[in-house]
Write a protein that holds these residues in place. Structure first.
Motif, PDB file in Angstrom:
ATOM      1  N   LYS B  51       0.827  -1.195   0.000  1.00  0.00           N
ATOM      2  CA  LYS B  51       0.000   0.000   0.000  1.00  0.00           C
ATOM      3  C   LYS B  51       0.866   1.252   0.000  1.00  0.00           C
ATOM      4  O   LYS B  51       0.645   2.197  -0.749  1.00  0.00           O
ATOM      5  N   LYS B  52       1.908   1.216   0.835  1.00  0.00           N
ATOM      6  CA  LYS B  52       2.767   2.390   0.965  1.00  0.00           C
ATOM      7  C   LYS B  52       3.374   2.780  -0.380  1.00  0.00           C
ATOM      8  O   LYS B  52       3.513   3.955  -0.690  1.00  0.00           O
ATOM      9  N   TYR B  53       3.749   1.779  -1.198  1.00  0.00           N
ATOM     10  CA  TYR B  53       4.409   2.084  -2.459  1.00  0.00           C
ATOM     11  C   TYR B  53       3.471   2.007  -3.659  1.00  0.00           C
ATOM     12  O   TYR B  53       3.922   1.977  -4.801  1.00  0.00           O
ATOM     13  N   GLY B  54       2.161   1.942  -3.380  1.00  0.00           N
ATOM     14  CA  GLY B  54       1.202   1.986  -4.475  1.00  0.00           C
ATOM     15  C   GLY B  54       1.178   0.727  -5.321  1.00  0.00           C
ATOM     16  O   GLY B  54       0.709   0.745  -6.455  1.00  0.00           O
ATOM     17  N   LEU B  55       1.686  -0.384  -4.790  1.00  0.00           N
ATOM     18  CA  LEU B  55       1.717  -1.613  -5.581  1.00  0.00           C
ATOM     19  C   LEU B  55       0.379  -2.341  -5.549  1.00  0.00           C
ATOM     20  O   LEU B  55       0.203  -3.357  -6.206  1.00  0.00           O
ATOM     21  N   ASP B  56      -0.571  -1.798  -4.758  1.00  0.00           N
ATOM     22  CA  ASP B  56      -1.869  -2.466  -4.679  1.00  0.00           C
ATOM     23  C   ASP B  56      -2.804  -1.960  -5.762  1.00  0.00           C
ATOM     24  O   ASP B  56      -3.900  -2.463  -5.935  1.00  0.00           O
ATOM     25  N   LYS B  57      -2.340  -0.953  -6.525  1.00  0.00           N
ATOM     26  CA  LYS B  57      -3.188  -0.409  -7.586  1.00  0.00           C
ATOM     27  C   LYS B  57      -3.120  -1.315  -8.824  1.00  0.00           C
ATOM     28  O   LYS B  57      -2.191  -2.098  -8.958  1.00  0.00           O
ATOM     29  N   PRO B  58      -4.078  -1.171  -9.736  1.00  0.00           N
ATOM     30  CA  PRO B  58      -4.012  -1.979 -10.965  1.00  0.00           C
ATOM     31  C   PRO B  58      -2.722  -1.687 -11.731  1.00  0.00           C
ATOM     32  O   PRO B  58      -2.228  -0.555 -11.721  1.00  0.00           O
ATOM     33  N   LEU B  59      -2.203  -2.725 -12.411  1.00  0.00           N
ATOM     34  CA  LEU B  59      -0.918  -2.602 -13.112  1.00  0.00           C
ATOM     35  C   LEU B  59      -0.903  -1.442 -14.088  1.00  0.00           C
ATOM     36  O   LEU B  59       0.053  -0.674 -14.139  1.00  0.00           O
ATOM     37  N   ILE B  60      -1.991  -1.306 -14.842  1.00  0.00           N
ATOM     38  CA  ILE B  60      -2.004  -0.286 -15.890  1.00  0.00           C
ATOM     39  C   ILE B  60      -1.898   1.098 -15.263  1.00  0.00           C
ATOM     40  O   ILE B  60      -1.209   1.978 -15.754  1.00  0.00           O
ATOM     41  N   GLU B  61      -2.549   1.242 -14.118  1.00  0.00           N
ATOM     42  CA  GLU B  61      -2.497   2.536 -13.424  1.00  0.00           C
ATOM     43  C   GLU B  61      -1.063   2.816 -12.949  1.00  0.00           C
ATOM     44  O   GLU B  61      -0.551   3.931 -13.077  1.00  0.00           O
ATOM     45  N   GLN B  62      -0.421   1.771 -12.418  1.00  0.00           N
ATOM     46  CA  GLN B  62       0.963   1.934 -11.965  1.00  0.00           C
ATOM     47  C   GLN B  62       1.866   2.323 -13.136  1.00  0.00           C
ATOM     48  O   GLN B  62       2.738   3.169 -13.014  1.00  0.00           O
ATOM     49  N   TYR B  63       1.615   1.665 -14.290  1.00  0.00           N
ATOM     50  CA  TYR B  63       2.444   1.941 -15.467  1.00  0.00           C
ATOM     51  C   TYR B  63       2.270   3.390 -15.919  1.00  0.00           C
ATOM     52  O   TYR B  63       3.245   4.109 -16.158  1.00  0.00           O
ATOM     53  N   LEU B  64       1.015   3.810 -15.988  1.00  0.00           N
ATOM     54  CA  LEU B  64       0.765   5.175 -16.456  1.00  0.00           C
ATOM     55  C   LEU B  64       1.365   6.197 -15.490  1.00  0.00           C
ATOM     56  O   LEU B  64       1.920   7.216 -15.912  1.00  0.00           O
ATOM     57  N   MET B  65       1.275   5.886 -14.210  1.00  0.00           N
ATOM     58  CA  MET B  65       1.825   6.819 -13.230  1.00  0.00           C
ATOM     59  C   MET B  65       3.339   6.924 -13.416  1.00  0.00           C
ATOM     60  O   MET B  65       3.909   8.013 -13.404  1.00  0.00           O
ATOM     61  N   MET B  66       3.976   5.768 -13.602  1.00  0.00           N
ATOM     62  CA  MET B  66       5.425   5.751 -13.810  1.00  0.00           C
ATOM     63  C   MET B  66       5.781   6.576 -15.040  1.00  0.00           C
ATOM     64  O   MET B  66       6.668   7.422 -15.000  1.00  0.00           O
ATOM     65  N   MET B  67       5.034   6.347 -16.149  1.00  0.00           N
ATOM     66  CA  MET B  67       5.347   7.073 -17.374  1.00  0.00           C
ATOM     67  C   MET B  67       5.129   8.570 -17.170  1.00  0.00           C
ATOM     68  O   MET B  67       5.896   9.395 -17.658  1.00  0.00           O
ATOM     69  N   GLY B  68       4.075   8.922 -16.442  1.00  0.00           N
ATOM     70  CA  GLY B  68       3.811  10.334 -16.173  1.00  0.00           C
ATOM     71  C   GLY B  68       4.948  10.969 -15.397  1.00  0.00           C
ATOM     72  O   GLY B  68       5.394  12.074 -15.704  1.00  0.00           O
ATOM     73  N   ASN B  69       5.440  10.230 -14.415  1.00  0.00           N
ATOM     74  CA  ASN B  69       6.512  10.772 -13.590  1.00  0.00           C
ATOM     75  C   ASN B  69       7.789  10.989 -14.380  1.00  0.00           C
ATOM     76  O   ASN B  69       8.446  12.008 -14.224  1.00  0.00           O
ATOM     77  N   ILE B  70       8.138   9.996 -15.228  1.00  0.00           N
ATOM     78  CA  ILE B  70       9.446  10.139 -15.873  1.00  0.00           C
ATOM     79  C   ILE B  70       9.381  11.085 -17.060  1.00  0.00           C
ATOM     80  O   ILE B  70      10.397  11.584 -17.498  1.00  0.00           O
ATOM     81  N   THR B  71       8.181  11.327 -17.598  1.00  0.00           N
ATOM     82  CA  THR B  71       8.099  12.380 -18.619  1.00  0.00           C
ATOM     83  C   THR B  71       7.595  13.642 -17.928  1.00  0.00           C
ATOM     84  O   THR B  71       8.295  14.191 -17.106  1.00  0.00           O
ATOM     85  N   CYS B  72       6.417  14.060 -18.233  1.00  0.00           N
ATOM     86  CA  CYS B  72       5.900  15.265 -17.590  1.00  0.00           C
ATOM     87  C   CYS B  72       4.458  15.051 -17.185  1.00  0.00           C
ATOM     88  O   CYS B  72       3.716  14.362 -17.857  1.00  0.00           O
ATOM     89  N   ARG B  73       4.099  15.645 -16.073  1.00  0.00           N
ATOM     90  CA  ARG B  73       2.686  15.616 -15.702  1.00  0.00           C
ATOM     91  C   ARG B  73       2.401  16.842 -14.847  1.00  0.00           C
ATOM     92  O   ARG B  73       3.331  17.488 -14.344  1.00  0.00           O
ATOM     93  N   THR B  74       1.106  17.125 -14.674  1.00  0.00           N
ATOM     94  CA  THR B  74       0.774  18.254 -13.820  1.00  0.00           C
ATOM     95  C   THR B  74       0.989  17.835 -12.374  1.00  0.00           C
ATOM     96  O   THR B  74       0.838  16.681 -12.024  1.00  0.00           O
ATOM     97  N   LYS B  75       1.357  18.814 -11.590  1.00  0.00           N
ATOM     98  CA  LYS B  75       1.675  18.518 -10.205  1.00  0.00           C
ATOM     99  C   LYS B  75       0.445  18.785  -9.353  1.00  0.00           C
ATOM    100  O   LYS B  75      -0.192  19.828  -9.479  1.00  0.00           O
ATOM    101  N   ALA B  76       0.121  17.809  -8.512  1.00  0.00           N
ATOM    102  CA  ALA B  76      -1.027  18.000  -7.632  1.00  0.00           C
ATOM    103  C   ALA B  76      -0.697  19.049  -6.574  1.00  0.00           C
ATOM    104  O   ALA B  76       0.467  19.290  -6.267  1.00  0.00           O
ATOM    105  N   ALA B  77      -1.745  19.685  -6.075  1.00  0.00           N
ATOM    106  CA  ALA B  77      -1.550  20.798  -5.144  1.00  0.00           C
ATOM    107  C   ALA B  77      -0.854  20.361  -3.862  1.00  0.00           C
ATOM    108  O   ALA B  77      -0.041  21.092  -3.288  1.00  0.00           O
ATOM    109  N   ASP B  78      -1.164  19.122  -3.406  1.00  0.00           N
ATOM    110  CA  ASP B  78      -0.634  18.705  -2.106  1.00  0.00           C
ATOM    111  C   ASP B  78       0.709  17.985  -2.219  1.00  0.00           C
ATOM    112  O   ASP B  78       1.216  17.465  -1.241  1.00  0.00           O
TER     113      ASP B  78
END
Lengths: 318, 332, 811
Positions: B51-78
């Motif tokens: 849970k702490k490292y977000g590994l409980d999320k669906p694989l595709i979501e984890q993949y997209l998050m990783m891709m967003g991080n290493i390229t560019c994404r909008t930054k959440a306020a918090d």
């Protein structure tokens, strides 16, 4: 017309090359050593076992003998940490190292040459896509590929062709890992070759003899494999002989990381990796496998240079 | 030509992303996790970690998050993270090239690790290559000028030795002689870019095989050039041998070396693993191998992204080099 | 000619190289191993193994980390430098209740953090709570599960309150068989002051249920008593009008279903409000309960019903689980189609029992959700940090309450997991508190610089309460794992000491000659081979015993040089009191089995002849050979392997055992090596066949840390073997407060498990490392863990360590 003349010319080409090769003393020397090594690793292990009672994996039952002894009459190359005969292990290691080298080289010759030739000849978009794939394969960490391959397909999970090979070589679970390793090394060994062949083909494809072949309506595969590829042979052979040491060193590197051949089998690389740790106390553990490996690689190199000179007199450089 | 270079430069980005994606899949395929250890974890503890490292999320979501991080994404306020490139356009905040935190080494970001380790590997690689060039070109040139003499044979024999000796053998031998017998240099560890005495042995070890290749290439190139007409002309003009060799022959004779340099340098920047291990140097190669063995996914992906861009760039350089060296090759 | 010249030159080069190497090799033998002179500064340069995972003691799990943490953090107690028994550190003294459930610690008043803040009992409360917090995700949290409510807090469990507002009590719901397994502290007064918290903690343990709804539903399904708690009652109808209104007028499938199945009369009464009395409500409640039992949830029935996110997750989990079950059932059906095996059929029947589409509590949860404001929800309360059994009575008194007596609890406390972490820094910087610029520590040293993969430099902390004792100005930890490299560094005088197990087997003979430097002492660690004892052919105890008796442990010990042969499971020479008790139990067993002392001592040791006989007894065809050896003809060797993780020493042991089995039994068991992370799940999931390399080093100084390896279904022994009888034996032992009696009970358990031969014990490990003779105060204690404040550098050559074999006895 060119087609009709080819067979006659072809035989004389090979005959000439053979003659030229025999004139090159260094190449002959290399050829003799390589042949000797191949024969030695094939028939050596049973001879050693028969004459000394030591197979590559025999650890003496007597606990006092389970340590490293310097060379002696019984063990001409000494014994390793566990009292195993180094000669028997060097010979067995040679089998595996040479097999690694040969299999990967064959893969690189078949896959690398045809891939590079096709990309180079077709050019444009196809070439671009094919070469970008090669570029990307360079960049994927192959250690990861090896780990995944070994973990997914080891033992009884091995793909059919590997299980077939294992059966062919007399079974044993350790073998499947070795064949997987060959496969993994073959997977990356053809990349450089394909780049080189492509470059060569690109500079050849606009020459007159290709134009002529095209004009007489020779099919594209025939142009590539009958007309263009033979013209790259000199370079291909040189790189093939360089592939052998580089693959053997890659295998040694994997052994160094603990991903190499399955114990109690050994390769020259793994023997050297083990031996280097004890270099200051039991130097024979490194020197014998190391010298054998170096000698074989020297010889292969001389043979390769000789073959290139023999096949392409114009390229004679060294 | 310019269009060709631009096109190839642009295509590097999607290619690097594909390589990263393939690597991501491979890491996920490999058995074991970064937290698996000798002791089995109770299911609850494992669930907490996932849970702490977000590994409980669906694989595709984890993949997209990783891709967003290493390229560019909008930054959440918090979001409080400060790694990567951060900028805002209008009211929107963006964050780019953030490879996240290492899983194995809690509290260290991958960007930071790269920032720290790349200079070590680069120093090592560049110094080793410069040394290899110096030794290789000198030996090759002398061998070519004194063709078929003892000097020629011995330098070529030594170069073959360099090619066929694994660096994990050469390194310890050098250490044995120079550190433990002669006590000239320390046997291992890093002492900064200026810690010269710590650099000597690793650089020597690393450069050996390249020096050997360069010597062979130089010798071959020089032999061909020395027989050519323009050298004969130069000699006929009465120029000194030194002048002929350095001003005229070397230029042509070094062509093969230059085409060798591209892939060799890329390989050197990435492939110093063994030397880093033997000499306990905090470089990128060692971190990379460890990250694979640790299943430290963000770290592996970070290094792969970096290395793939380097490799692809150098491959491009080689292709451009081919085009310049061999006018028969045309890029349409 | 060219060829021969080049060849000659190459040969000459090789010979020259060999000569140089030989020259290096035969350098004059000196008294010390390499260059030996103390460093100029008062600094210890120590190779600490792999790069620490984190500087957070609750995150890092390994020994390399433990050694670093011992410099930076302190706990209530610290390891004794020689025996590793707990000795007072931040706690000056402690009291233990007679039932060994309550521990009262008196803290020292002069202790400070590295930033000067005083250390109080509240810091401990914070640290323990943080360690167990699910968000911390500490991998060591289970070490502290003995602390009351630590486990339920760590795994998100919930308490439950009954209608009377009181919590349900765990023992009221325990199945008969397990009743009394956990002893609650039921005494009149605690040790130390009575507080609200202590009252709560001493009360019988509260019932805890799984925090995850789906898992909770499965937990409740198996326990009739629990189901009772979740039945609806008349008083659960908070708003009967709204409830009946929805049921009667609802258009969706659920309403229709309820309408058809609940008592019409009661529904009609209740929709009018006034005429809805408790009796009618009870009728409705009973109706619902009956439906919950037989099943309400159905995909179509719930089609038009709006559900909360929790319920949707729950249903998704259900769907996933059902699919898994269906796949399994199908696989078994396929299997049955092929073979006509009775056992398989039984398995299938069992699977059908596991059918889970209808879970009682799942229905209840969905009803609670759909009729959110109309039906009362079960009163579930998440276990919180404040509930765990750690309490600050005042600033300098700390009380810890356990769930059950754990006689070894004190020896567990010096572990890194129980060390203090700084509350303020963690709250301010979050995960970045461990960065050198933010970190606050409480040990004898504090962080100076941290360059990962290179150095961690720690310097003496002037704020440390015992700073006067600290002798070193600085310790440099070098993270390094390559054995050859560290030996080189040591020889060249660049480091002063190495961590444990750093001298390779082939070097032991050479290095152990330096008797002032080489440290070999018994270690609380042992190595063994686990057997996949549920898979044929290893499911036969004779076969297992045969393999064990065909291993020549003496030969292995001779080769390794640092280990002693081991036939029992707990390491030899570490727990003398336990060994005494075990001797007594073994003697009793010997008499009972009618064996001579001679037979008893040799009942498990190396004996090829006996091994062959055992193989014959197991029903294999055995051909006798010379010297008691034999060849087992028809052994299905293709079904087994020796699996080990890639490491030179593991490989060498595996090769030796392979060779011994080949020689003694004529069976060549293939070897299979695996990269560490691939190996771990393969071993712990008992996916291997035959044998796998295993080892254990004790977490605390008690034999239970080893015997625990076969306790409960999921254990680290990795054999697939589980025996309730064994678990009960251990439970009984741990409930016994008399240490001698407890050891005897543990010894009985050990004998019981070793008779099954589910493992092949190989050897007790020894410490195996070197330090320069001028490094004093580092002892080869059973875990090679050093309280750094006692370590110093001796500059007077006369006082240097001599003959370190006696180091543990001297001084």
């Amino acid at each position: 017309m060119a087609e009709e003349l080819r067979p006659v010319k072809g035989t004389s080409l090979w005959k000439d090359a053979w003659k030229r090769l025999l004139k090159n003393k260094l190449a002959v020397f290399g050829m003799i050593v390589v042949c000797f090594m191949v024969i030695a690793v094939l028939i050596g292990p049973p001879i050693v076992e028969w004459s000394t009672g030591f197979a590559y994996d025999t650890i003496p039952a007597n606990g006092d003998l389970v340590r490293s002894f310097p060379p002696s009459m019984l063990h001409p190359m000494g014994t390793d940490d566990q009292g195993r005969d180094v000669l028997a292990r060097v010979l067995l290691g040679g089998r595996i190292s040479l097999m690694v080298g040969i299999i990967s080289t064959i893969v690189s010759l078949i896959v690398g040459v045809s891939y590079g030739a096709i990309a180079g000849y077709l050019g444009k978009g196809i070439d671009n896509v094919m070469m970008r794939i090669v570029d990307m394969m360079y960049a994927v960490p192959y250690i990861l590929i090896v780990i995944v391959l070994l973990s997914l397909f080891s033992g009884n999970n091995a793909p059919g062709f590997i299980q077939y090979l294992v059966k062919l070589f007399g079974g044993g679970a350790g073998l499947s890992q070795i064949f997987l390793l060959f496969f993994a090394l073959g997977l990356v060994s053809w990349l450089t070759m394909s780049r080189i062949v492509r470059g060569q083909i690109m500079s050849l494809k606009n020459q007159e003899f290709v134009m002529a072949a095209k004009a007489t309506g020779v099919s594209t595969p025939k142009i590539i494999f009958k007309h263009l590829v033979p013209n790259t042979l000199g370079l291909v052979i040189v790189y093939a002989t360089l592939t052998v040491p580089s693959v053997m060193l890659t295998e040694a590197f994997l052994s160094f990381l603990g991903l190499g051949v399955q114990a109690p089998f050994a390769s020259w690389g793994s023997l050297a990796a083990d031996g280097i740790k004890n270099i200051a106390i039991y130097p024979w553990q490194l020197i014998f496998p190391g010298v054998t490996m170096a000698l074989t690689l020297f010889s292969l190199n001389f043979l390769g240079d000789g073959l290139r000179d023999a096949l392409d007199p114009q390229m004679r450089k060294v | 030509m310019l269009r060709f270079i631009l096109k190839r430069l642009l295509i590097i980005i999607p290619m690097a992303l594909i390589v990263v994606s393939v690597t991501w899949a491979l890491v996920r395929f490999a058995p074991g996790t970064f937290y698996s250890s000798e002791k089995q974890l109770p299911a609850a503890v494992e669930a907490n970690i996932r849970k702490k490292y977000g590994l409980d999320k669906p694989l595709i979501e984890q993949y997209l998050m990783m891709m967003g991080n290493i390229t560019c994404r909008t930054k959440a306020a918090d979001e409080t993270t400060t790694t990567g490139l951060q900028f805002s356009i209008g009211s929107a905040n963006f964050k780019c090239f953030d490879f996240g935190d290492s899983l194995k080494y809690e509290g260290q970001s991958v960007n930071e690790i790269l920032w720290r380790t790349v200079p070590v590997s680069a120093t090592l690689g560049i110094l080793a290559y410069l040394l290899a060039l110096a030794i290789g070109i000198t030996a090759g040139t002398i061998a070519a000028l004194r063709q078929n003499t003892a000097i020629d044979y011995s330098s070529m024999a030594i170069s073959m030795l360099g090619i066929s000796m694994p660096n994990f053998v050469l390194g310890p031998i050098l250490v044995l002689i120079f550190s433990l017998y002669l006590y000239w240099f320390p046997p291992a560890r890093w002492d900064g870019v200026l810690g010269v005495s710590n650099l000597v042995l690793p650089v020597l070890t690393l450069s050996a095989v390249y020096a050997a290749y360069i010597a062979r290439l130089t010798r071959a190139g020089m032999l061909e050039v020395l027989r050519s007409d323009y050298i004969r002309t130069a000699r006929a003009k009465g120029l000194s041998e030194w002048h002929v060799v350095t001003r005229h022959a070397l230029r042509g004779g070094l062509m093969p070396v230059i085409s060798f340099t591209g892939p060799a340098l890329a390989q050197l920047l990435a492939g110093t693993v063994v030397v880093e291990k033997i000499f306990a140097l905090p470089g990128m190669g060692n971190v990379f191998i460890q990250s694979i063995f640790n299943r430290d996914e963000p770290l592996t992906l970070g290094v792969v992204a970096f290395l793939s861009i380097i490799t692809l760039l150098f491959n491009l350089l080689v292709d451009i080099g081919y085009a310049f060296l061999d006018p028969r090759i045309r890029y349409d | 000619m060219r060829g021969s010249i080049i060849f000659k030159i190459q040969l000459a080069a090789l010979i020259l190289l060999s000569l140089v190497l030989a020259g290096c090799m035969t350098s004059a033998k000196s008294r010390y191993f390499g260059k030996t002179s103390p460093p100029n500064a008062n600094v210890l340069r120590y190779i600490s193994g792999s790069e620490p995972e984190s500087l957070d003691p609750q995150i890092g799990t390994g020994q390399p980390e433990a050694r670093v943490y011992m410099a930076l953090y302190e706990g209530l107690v610290e390891y004794d430098p020689k025996t590793m028994e707990p000795r007072p550190e931040l706690a000056t003294n402690w009291e233990i209740s007679p039932d060994a459930v309550e521990y009262l610690f008196h803290l020292r008043k002069d202790a400070k953090w590295s930033n000067g803040d005083p250390i109080t009992a509240n810091d401990f409360v914070f640290s323990f709570r943080r360690g167990f917090a699910p968000e911390t995700a500490s991998r060591n949290a289970n070490l502290g599960y003995y602390i009351k409510y630590a486990e339920p807090y760590n795994n998100h469990s919930v308490f439950m309150k009954g209608p009377d507002g009181n919590f349900y009590i765990a023992k009221d719901f325990a199945p008969e068989a397990e009743n009394g397994a956990a002893v609650a502290p039921d005494k009149a007064t605690p040790i130390g002051t009575e507080t609200e918290t202590s009252k709560m903690l001493r009360a019988p343990a509260k019932l805890t249920l799984n925090g995850d709804t789906f898992k909770r539903a499965r937990e409740i399904q198996g326990n009739e008593k629990l189901k009772g708690v979740f039945k609806f009652n008349a008083r659960d109808f908070k708003n009967p009008i709204a409830f009946t209104g929805k049921v009667i007028n609802g258009k969706d499938g659920l309403s229709q279903f309820l309408r058809e199945n609940l008592s019409k009369e009661a529904l009609e009464h209740c929709i009018q409000g006034a005429s809805c009395d408790d009796a009618h409500k009870q009728v409705l409640a009973d109706g619902l309960n009956k439906l919950m039992e037989s099943g309400i949830y159905d995909e179509q029935r719930f089609a038009g019903v709006t559900l909360s996110k929790d319920s949707q997750t729950l249903l998704a989990n259900l769907a996933k689980e059902n699919k898994k079950r269906a796949d399994e059932a199908k696989a078994i059906d396929d299997d049955i189609a092929q073979t006509d095996d009775a056992a398989k059929k039984e398995e299938k029947a069992k699977l059908k029992k596991k059918q889970i589409a209808n879970l009682f509590y799942l229905n209840r949860f969905l009803l609670e959700d759909v009729f959110k404001d109309d039906l009362a929800a079960a009163d579930l309360i998440t276990v919180e940090a404040k509930d765990i059994g750690v309490e600050a009575i005042d600033d300098y008194t700390l009380r810890i309450t356990l769930t059950q007596p754990a006689p070894y609890f004190m020896s567990l406390l010096p572990h890194q997991f129980f060390r203090l972490v700084p509350q303020k820094a963690i709250e301010k910087f979050g995960k970045n508190w461990v960065r050198p610029e933010n970190i606050v520590t409480c040990g004898p040293f504090k962080v100076k610089t941290h360059r990962p993969y290179d150095t961690l430099e720690v310097v003496r902390d002037p704020n440390y309460w015992d700073a006067a004792t600290v002798k070193l100005d600085e310790i440099d930890f070098y993270p390094l794992e390559e054995n050859t490299t560290m030996l080189n560094l040591y020889k060249s005088g660049s480091v002063d000491a190495l961590y444990n197990h750093t001298v390779p087997a082939s070097w032991v003979a050479e290095v152990s000659r330096y008797t002032d430097e080489y440290l070999k002492h018994p270690e609380v660690a042992m190595e063994y081979y686990s057997i996949a004892s549920k898979k044929p052919p290893m499911d036969n105890v004779y076969v297992r015993k045969a393999f064990s008796r065909a291993v020549d442990r003496e030969a292995i010990a001779k080769f390794r040089g640092t280990v002693t042969p081991l036939l029992d499971f707990t390491p030899e020479g570490i727990f003398p009191a336990y060994e005494e008790a075990r001797k007594k139990i073994y003697e009793e067993a010997r008499v009972k089995r009618g064996m001579s002392p001679e037979e008893w001592t040799h009942r498990n040791d190396f004996n090829p002849e006996k091994a062959c006989a055992l193989m014959a007894e197991a029903g294999y065809k055995v051909t006798k050979g010379e010297g008691g050896r034999c060849t087992v003809e028809n052994f299905p060797v293709e079904k087994i392997n020796i699996t080990y993780n890639t490491l030179e020493s593991n490989r060498q042991i595996a090769e030796m055992i392979q060779s011994q089995w080949k020689q003694n039994l004529g069976i060549t068991v293939p070897l299979k090596n695996m990269e560490w992370k691939t190996f771990l799940p393969y071993r712990s999931g008992v996916q291997y066949e035959g044998f796998t390399r295993n080892a254990w080093s004790g977490d605390y100084m008690d034999p239970f840390t080893f015997l625990n390896l076969f306790y409960s279904e999921q254990n680290d022994g990795a054999t697939g073997w589980h025996d309730q009888k064994y678990d009960d034996m251990l439970d009984n032992a741990n409930k016994t407060l008399d240490p001698q009696k407890r050891f005897e009970l543990l010894a009985q358990a050990e004998l019981y498990v070793m008779d099954q031969q589910i493992v092949i014990p190989l050897q007790t490990q020894s410490t195996n490392w070197i330090k320069k003779p001028y490094v004093k105060g580092m002892y080869p204690n059973p875990g090679t863990l050093f309280p750094w404040k006692f370590v110093y550098i001796e500059r007077d050559t006369a006082k240097w360590d001599q003959d370190v074999a006696n180091i543990m006895k001297a001084e």
